[in-house]
Design an enzyme around this catalytic site. Structure first.
Site, PDB file in Angstrom:
ATOM      1  N   HIS A 217      14.792  64.587   5.164  1.00 13.48           N
ATOM      2  CA  HIS A 217      15.582  64.516   3.938  1.00 13.48           C
ATOM      3  C   HIS A 217      15.708  63.063   3.506  1.00 13.48           C
ATOM      4  O   HIS A 217      15.833  62.166   4.342  1.00 13.48           O
ATOM      5  CB  HIS A 217      16.976  65.126   4.166  1.00 13.48           C
ATOM      6  CG  HIS A 217      17.718  65.439   2.905  1.00 13.48           C
ATOM      7  ND1 HIS A 217      18.436  64.483   2.225  1.00 13.48           N
ATOM      8  CD2 HIS A 217      17.858  66.592   2.201  1.00 13.48           C
ATOM      9  CE1 HIS A 217      18.987  65.034   1.155  1.00 13.48           C
ATOM     10  NE2 HIS A 217      18.644  66.304   1.111  1.00 13.48           N
TER      11      HIS A 217
ATOM     12  N   ASP B  60      16.722  73.135   2.575  1.00 12.83           N
ATOM     13  CA  ASP B  60      15.780  73.773   1.655  1.00 12.83           C
ATOM     14  C   ASP B  60      14.830  74.708   2.397  1.00 12.83           C
ATOM     15  O   ASP B  60      14.446  75.765   1.873  1.00 12.83           O
ATOM     16  CB  ASP B  60      14.968  72.712   0.903  1.00 12.83           C
ATOM     17  CG  ASP B  60      15.853  71.798   0.072  1.00 12.83           C
ATOM     18  OD1 ASP B  60      16.685  72.330  -0.685  1.00 12.83           O
ATOM     19  OD2 ASP B  60      15.723  70.570   0.186  1.00 12.83           O
TER      20      ASP B  60
END
Length: 431
Positions: A308, A366
């Site tokens: 991330h 995600d």
């Protein structure tokens, strides 16, 4: 507003300028450069504003190095594990966790605002059937200001409150209708006896010929997806909402602007990109090939859904959502879905391969939200609209905070101009 407790000195061409340094309740100190231009006739240069604080806020704090996310001081893993989405909405909006009576009243208000104006149905008919649901949502949410005139005055505290309730309550209905429209099915109205997540799932999957009974495991997973995406500090879409709000635009226009920004693949489309990557891999047998490509610095291929930009350690939201992903896949199975088989094997490899462990390329939120939504039966085109439903409360909380901030000014970033300097117009016959 934080008071300056220290000072920094900037020296340019022998001249020194005193700049206040403010200390936040958490996070790095911030140098106040608001008077720099007046004093030194200089701007700062920060493309993407990655080193610039655009506002002060009391809502959400992220420590990317430690892998921490807090809403009003509460860790996200506690909120997602012990709370539920509408309680987190209350927390974001009002700053404190509600008591039982306050929460019940809040849930009742939201539930009774879930229906949309009947004339708004005609808006959907104006779109092509193959329109992306995000295109539909951007248009319909922006059009809310044409239907709800009694909640567009941003100077009226009551109208701001009503607009907040309407947006949180109606966004799932609008998203579900956008989905139904694209698949050619009739709209399903919300029901007041269902909770927020269950209502959304039913509106998406029920048909007149057969009702949809919501499984509590799926409802809980959806609620967690909503909760884990509720707010994420000053990201691109939140900054867009704040920038639009700074002009005095009505709340529906501002949230529509946030939806448009979220549509970008570098922002809200990350879980969709993850599923598209799984399709590119194609089968479990090809995973070693793509793992090798991901490790090759000269190969442009990147594993989507791992690591991330903000979290340099683990994504705290992913840890919570992994539990729901395991529960959903156990309930629905993965035997008949090659994408989910690839996802589970890819997760196993990433969590055990020394390369991924060393680089801290762990599955992020995600990755898990993508495989949950795929397992539930949502097409990838609906992933970002669901993200928009989740993030609406964060946008509204940030909008409300900004509106009441006495320091609020219209957003006006500066630039480093590199174009032509002044020159005279040349008549066309002389060019």
């Amino acid at each position: 507003m934080a008071e300056a407790t220290k000072h920094a000195t900037l020296t340019v061409n022998g001249t020194s300028y005193d700049l206040p340094v403010m200390s936040p309740s958490a996070g790095p100190d911030v140098i106040d450069i608001r008077k720099l231009y007046a004093q030194a006739q200089m701007f700062t240069y920060d493309p993407g504003f990655t080193s610039t604080a655009s506002c002060d806020s009391h809502i959400t704090f992220i420590d990317g190095d430690k892998g921490e996310l807090q809403h009003r001081g509460y860790p996200i893993d506690q909120l997602a594990g012990k709370s539920h989405f509408l309680e987190v909405c209350y927390l974001l909006l009002y700053g404190e966790l509600p008591g039982a009576t306050a929460l019940e009243e809040f849930e009742t208000i939201v539930t009774r605002h879930t229906m949309i104006h009947e004339q708004m149905m005609y808006f959907f008919r104006g779109f092509r059937r193959d329109a992306h649901p995000m295109a539909v949502m951007t248009g319909v949410v922006g059009a809310m200001s044409a239907f709800y005139h009694d909640s567009t005055d941003i100077t009226d505290e009551h109208q701001r409150e009503v607009a907040s309730f309407r947006l949180i309550a109606k966004m799932p209905t609008i998203a579900a209708m956008a989905y139904k429209f694209t698949v050619g099915q009739p709209f399903v109205y919300p029901r007041n006896d269902l909770d927020y997540a269950s209502n959304f799932l039913r509106m998406c999957f029920a048909v007149p010929a057969e009702d949809y009974v919501v499984n509590p495991i799926l409802s809980r997973a959806m609620d967690r997806i909503f909760t884990l995406h509720a707010d994420h500090e000053q990201n691109a879409s939140t900054s867009t909402v704040r920038l639009a709000s700074s002009s005095g635009a009505n709340p529906f226009a501002c949230i529509a602007a946030g939806i448009a920004c979220l549509w970008g693949p570098a922002h809200g489309g990350a879980n969709q990109a993850c599923l598209e990557m799984l399709r590119e891999i194609g089968s479990v047998d090809r995973i070693p090939e793509f793992i090798a490509r991901a490790k090759d610095k000269n190969d442009p291929f990147r594993l989507m859904g791992f690591g991330h930009r903000v979290y340099k350690n683990t994504d705290p939201r992913a840890t919570v959502l992994k539990q729901s992903a395991d529960e959903v896949l156990e309930l629905l199975g993965v035997e008949d879905n090659p994408l989910l088989q690839i996802a589970k094997e890819l997760e196993r490899v990433a969590l055990s391969d020394p390369y991924f462990i060393e680089k801290k390329l762990f599955p992020n939120v995600d990755f898990y939200s993508g495989i949950i939504l795929e397992a539930m039966g949502f097409p990838t085109s609906m992933f970002t609209p669901i993200f928009a439903v989740s993030r609406t409360v964060g946008w509204i909380s940030q909008w409300k905070e900004m509106i009441t901030d006495p320091q609020m000014k219209i957003g006006r970033p500066r630039q480093l101009y590199l174009g032509e300097t002044a020159r005279d117009y040349v008549d066309i016959e002389n060019r």
